[in-house]
Design an enzyme around this catalytic site. Structure first.
Site, short mmCIF file in Angstrom:
data_model
loop_
_atom_site.label_atom_id
_atom_site.label_comp_id
_atom_site.label_asym_id
_atom_site.label_seq_id
_atom_site.Cartn_x
_atom_site.Cartn_y
_atom_site.Cartn_z
CG PHE A 121 45.00 -46.03 6.91
CD1 PHE A 121 44.82 -47.29 7.90
CD2 PHE A 121 45.67 -44.92 7.30
CE1 PHE A 121 45.20 -46.89 10.05
CE2 PHE A 121 45.27 -44.79 9.24
CZ PHE A 121 45.35 -45.96 10.49
CG HIS A 133 54.01 -37.13 15.14
ND1 HIS A 133 55.47 -37.83 15.58
CD2 HIS A 133 53.68 -37.67 14.65
CE1 HIS A 133 55.15 -38.31 16.25
NE2 HIS A 133 54.06 -39.40 15.47
CG ASN A 150 37.22 -36.80 23.86
OD1 ASN A 150 37.73 -37.79 24.05
ND2 ASN A 150 38.06 -37.61 22.43
CB SER A 191 58.42 -36.20 16.96
OG SER A 191 57.07 -35.58 16.59
CD GLU A 240 52.87 -43.09 14.66
OE1 GLU A 240 53.02 -42.17 15.75
OE2 GLU A 240 51.96 -43.62 14.04
NE ARG A 275 37.80 -45.35 20.95
CZ ARG A 275 37.52 -45.41 20.75
NH1 ARG A 275 36.26 -44.32 20.86
NH2 ARG A 275 37.72 -44.98 19.52
N GLY A 276 42.73 -46.32 21.51
CA GLY A 276 43.00 -47.72 20.45
C GLY A 276 41.66 -47.39 19.69
CG ASP A 277 40.94 -47.71 16.24
OD1 ASP A 277 40.40 -46.71 16.03
OD2 ASP A 277 42.08 -47.28 15.59
NE ARG A 321 58.15 -48.63 2.85
CZ ARG A 321 57.59 -48.82 1.60
NH1 ARG A 321 56.61 -47.90 1.56
NH2 ARG A 321 57.28 -50.14 1.66
CE1 TYR A 330 51.77 -51.49 24.09
CE2 TYR A 330 48.94 -51.77 23.96
CZ TYR A 330 50.61 -52.16 24.52
OH TYR A 330 49.82 -52.45 25.79
CG HIS A 353 52.32 -45.29 19.78
ND1 HIS A 353 51.26 -44.66 18.53
CD2 HIS A 353 53.25 -44.27 19.39
CE1 HIS A 353 51.70 -44.04 18.12
NE2 HIS A 353 53.05 -43.51 18.63
#
Length: 299
Positions: free
Chosen positions: A226, A276, A171, A22, A24, A114-116, A282, A56, A84
């Site tokens: 990052f 993934h 979690n 897959s 992204e 959850r997201g940042d 690119r 997202y 997302h």
């Protein structure tokens, strides 16, 4: 001496177990970026990935673009697309409305995160007073709305905010027990981290697929920056390989291809059959990795 006859990476595609792949993408911000986005999508679609996903933005800042891209990918290429979704800065009703919007658009795959927080990766997370509390809570909410295929995140080096490995694995288990179909890992560059994570998860009774997220290094400077913010280690040997290549784009690309190829072939030889790939919109390195994995374009 390594026996090539028993290495999956040395077998032909018809000899090894079928691989799932897959990709992204992220929503393009302008016309030039959108042109590159679609060029990459159309080059990768003939590989028949299980799905492609579109990220997202924090707080839903790219919600409309994410929905438009995911809908268009499925319509234009026939490839399943996953949107997302995060719960940062939004109430349950607002998040549920997004899920129903995906449902109405015929999107049945969601990557639930959850997201940042707006302050950035690694900062403390405070749930919206009327929102979902965490990713496990979000997964359960999505599952109540419809029969979606749900992917969640996994962290081979532990999430920066997890107090311990027990907390980390618990979690993950709650997200999967809540209805997620698989976990996709954050990028990692030491395969040992992923394999140890897999052992911990299996020991905790987790049987769902934990798919390695592979990050081709399009720009070592950007990726290392990052990585520093999200808790991913950059091994010394990896930094050494890219040292001095900031102004040598052709050599940088060759080294990046070799590093990514080495990573996926090692994982193949460890029995991994799902991958993934983070494309950064690119296609060249993603195409090269797919070929190494034995995937060829289908007309």
């Amino acid at each position: 001496m390594i026996d090539d006859n028993v290495r999956a990476s040395r077998q032909t595609a018809d000899q090894r177990p079928e691989l799932q792949i897959s990709f992204e993408f992220f929503p393009p911000k302008n016309d030039a970026m959108e042109e590159r986005f679609w060029d990459s999508v159309h080059k990768l679609a003939p590989l028949k990935p299980r799905f492609v996903s579109v990220t997202y933005g924090a707080g839903g800042t790219t919600r409309e673009r994410t929905l438009r891209m995911v809908s268009s990918i499925k319509k234009d290429t026939g490839v399943d697309a996953a949107a997302h979704l995060t719960c940062v800065g939004a109430s349950r009703d607002e998040v549920d409305a997004v899920v129903r919007g995906y449902q109405a658009a015929g999107i049945n795959r969601i990557v639930a995160l959850r997201g940042d927080p707006p302050e950035g990766v690694g900062q403390p997370f405070t749930p919206h007073p009327e929102g979902y509390q965490n990713a496990a809570d979000l997964v359960a909410g999505i599952r109540r709305i419809g029969d979606f295929d749900i992917s969640v995140a996994a962290y081979p080096e532990k999430h920066p905010q997890s107090e311990s490995w027990d907390v980390e694995i618990d979690n993950l288990k709650r997200k999967l027990d809540g209805g997620a179909d698989r976990a996709i890992t954050q990028m990692f560059f030491s395969n040992g981290d992923y394999l140890r994570y897999l052992e911990r998860a299996r020991a905790a009774g987790i049987t769902a697929p934990i798919v390695p997220g592979i990050q081709p290094i399009h720009s070592f400077k950007q990726i290392s920056s990052f990585a520093g913010r999200c808790g991913t280690s950059i091994p010394a040997w990896l930094a050494e390989r890219f040292d001095g290549l900031d102004d040598e784009p052709e050599t940088h690309a060759l080294v990046a291809s070799a590093v990514a190829a080495e990573q996926v072939t090692e994982l193949l030889d460890e029995g991994v059959t799902e991958f993934h790939i983070y494309t950064h919109n690119r296609s060249p390195l993603a195409l090269a990795l797919a070929r190494i994995l034995g995937r060829r374009p289908v007309a």
